[in-house]
Design an enzyme around this catalytic site. Structure first.
Site: not given
Ligand code: TEU
Ligand code: CA
Length: 531
Positions: A24, A26, A28, A32, A198, A239
């Site tokens: 992370d 930033n 929060d 990210d 996926d 997958e």
């Protein structure tokens, strides 16, 4: 003989990143894109030259990004398209390729396509999804319950193979095929080097069948995406529920122009009788499944994806080895057994530091909607303790607790409050600790990837299995020209392993042994050149 394109892919060492839990930047509490960019030198130091990035597209996060509301924009929590473009540039600056996660089977119901489609039968998006007046079959959602949901706006049922807010796209509609081709082309133009796809087997369906996938037009749709000149250079890994070599040939033979390789899941079934029920197993089960696929893919000039862990599986070290007292030996033994075989290595974030399954003491600590749905189902017949034990064994959240960069606050993952609890052992198991140690899982992975890079026998060499099926260890050789290497991996009990050939001193071993033959401690391994 593997084709030149596949031989190049053998040199890709792929690291899977679950962006929400990687870093992370930033404060929060949510990982990210800029957080990932800040850790690329770490990946380079490990020996990584390709990254598989789990979905980072616009999403309401019912299924943590696998419910997409805009394939061409970045999820607010992860940053902006400018951040993504910077990440791509920074990856390529370090000769690290990017594999994006394509989710073609379904979108979020918040996607504009679905919002339009539900308005009725007289709009261009009406047939982008499967709509029915009556439920057509007994298909169930992978996340429990019926795979059909009644929509009050359209006054019909729609199909959702996963969460209620993940509506299946109708690939029999040519407009859907074109729309997904445009998504692939959009990201190729951004400089992306490949895709993980996926549930690729589900994009073609036969509604009369018991199984929601492997429909009659599957290969037509895969070729529509990747059989085009513009996509010819891509690395693509599907997958899929493929169980046999004939089906794998249909998906991955180079001349098919469909997929480069598949994730083959039967090696992952070891250590469990179902996703939430442990089974007494050992490394033998994993070894035998890997050996089967090594032989089958070699015979057909196909690429084997070498993986055991990902964002949907609790770490395998916790399922079939010793993640307590012999965690280091287990993690390194498993790495030697897997990544020196012939194929493309996939390392899931945290695997390189021997991260284990987490243990949460309340269902409130879990985030995954599959986990919550299954817990509710279990609680209809089990005590809370029984249900929580099964959830702790099989929950996908075991793989989704934040990456531990150090032993400080929140493991250095965030300056804020993490979106999900960190692993209870992060002070013991973290990157800083491993990188500062002489001997650690990280150092072993680094040395192993270096050996793979420097010794062509581990890339293109022929496999010969030396140990017997009844042996409680795994010995194999890789031979290329006059270069022959032996890999010796003991399993859970101490024993003498005698080799049918002479070896030099081990070039790599997890417990620093000086002889290749002799007595092996539990989960001890060694790699040595054959004289
Ligand atoms: O997984 C689909 C899949 O086959 C398994 O993940 C399994 O069905 C699921 O974990 C429930 O047991 C892919 C993604 O890897 C997974 O994270 C997504 O939730 C799913 O598709 C839907 O997109
Ligand atoms: Ca953040």
């Amino acid at each position: 003989m593997l084709c030149a394109k596949y031989r190049d892919f053998l040199r890709w060492n792929i690291y899977q990143i679950y962006p929400r839990s990687f870093m992370d930047s930033n404060g929060d509490g949510i990982g990210d894109l800029n957080g990932i960019t800040s850790k690329l030198d770490y990946l380079k130091e490990l020996g990584i030259n390709a990254v598989w990035l789990c979905p980072c597209y616009k999403s309401p996060n019912d299924d943590n990004g696998y419910d997409i509301a805009d394939y061409r924009d970045i999820m607010d929590e992860f940053g902006t398209m400018a951040d993504m473009e910077r990440l791509i540039a920074e990856l390529h600056k370090r000769d690290i390729r990017l594999i994006m996660d394509l989710v073609p089977n379904h979108t979020s119901t918040l996607h504009p396509w679905f919002q339009e489609s539900r308005k009725g039968k007289d709009n261009p998006y009406s047939d982008y999804y499967y709509w029915f007046d009556e439920i057509p079959n007994n298909w169930q959602s992978a996340f429990r319950g019926s795979a059909y949901e009644y929509d009050d706006v359209r006054k019909q049922y729609y199909l959702h193979s996963f969460a209620i807010r993940q509506a299946d796209l109708n690939w029999d509609n040519p407009a859907v095929v074109k729309a997904m081709q445009d998504v692939v082309d959009f990201w190729i133009d951004k400089g992306v080097d490949g895709f993980r796809i996926d549930v690729i087997d589900m994009i073609s369906k036969d509604l009369r069948s018991d199984y929601n996938g492997f429909g009659p037009r599957l290969h037509e749709y895969i070729r529509a995406l990747f059989g085009r000149e513009k996509a010819a250079h891509l690395f693509t890994v599907g997958e899929s529920g493929v169980q046999d070599i004939d089906e794998m040939i249909r998906h991955c033979a180079a001349e098919r122009k469909e997929l480069s390789t598949l994730f083959l899941f039967d090696p992952l079934e070891c250590g469990r009788s179902d996703k939430f029920t442990p089974k007494a197993d050992s490394l033998k089960t994993l070894r035998d499944a890997l050996v089967r696929w090594q032989r089958e893919t070699a015979a057909q000039d196909l690429l084997h994806s070498l993986f055991t862990d990902n964002h949907d599986q609790p770490p395998i070290i916790s399922r079939i080895a010793d993640d307590g007292e012999r965690r280091y030996e287990s993690a390194t033994d498993l790495a030697a057994m897997l990544y020196l075989l012939k194929g493309v290595p996939f390392i899931y974030q945290g695997q390189e530091i021997g991260m284990t399954a987490a243990h949460y003491d309340s269902i409130a600590c879990f985030d995954d909607l599959e986990t919550k749905n299954v817990y509710r189902e279990f609680r209809r017949s089990m005590t809370e303790e029984e249900a929580l034990a099964k959830i702790n064994f099989g929950s996908r959240d075991n793989a989704r607790h934040p990456m531990a960069w150090n032993g400080g606050d929140n493991g250095g993952f965030t300056a804020g409050s993490p979106w999900i609890a960190l692993h209870s052992r992060y002070r013991e198991i973290n990157v800083e600790k491993d990188r500062s140690a002489e001997r650690s899982v990280f150092r072993f992975y680094q040395a192993l990837l270096k050996l793979r890079r420097e010794q062509p026998a581990f890339l293109d060499g022929e496999l010969e299995v030396i140990s017997a099926p009844e042996d409680a260890y795994f010995v194999f050789t890789r031979t290329l020209g006059d270069e022959k290497w032996a890999v010796i991996c003991n399993f859970e009990r101490e024993q003498t392993i005698t080799l049918p050939f002479a070896c030099g001193a081990p070039a790599l071993s997890n417990l620093g042994r000086t002889e290749a033959s002799g007595s092996y401690r539990p989960y001890e391994c060694a790699v040595a050149r054959v004289r």
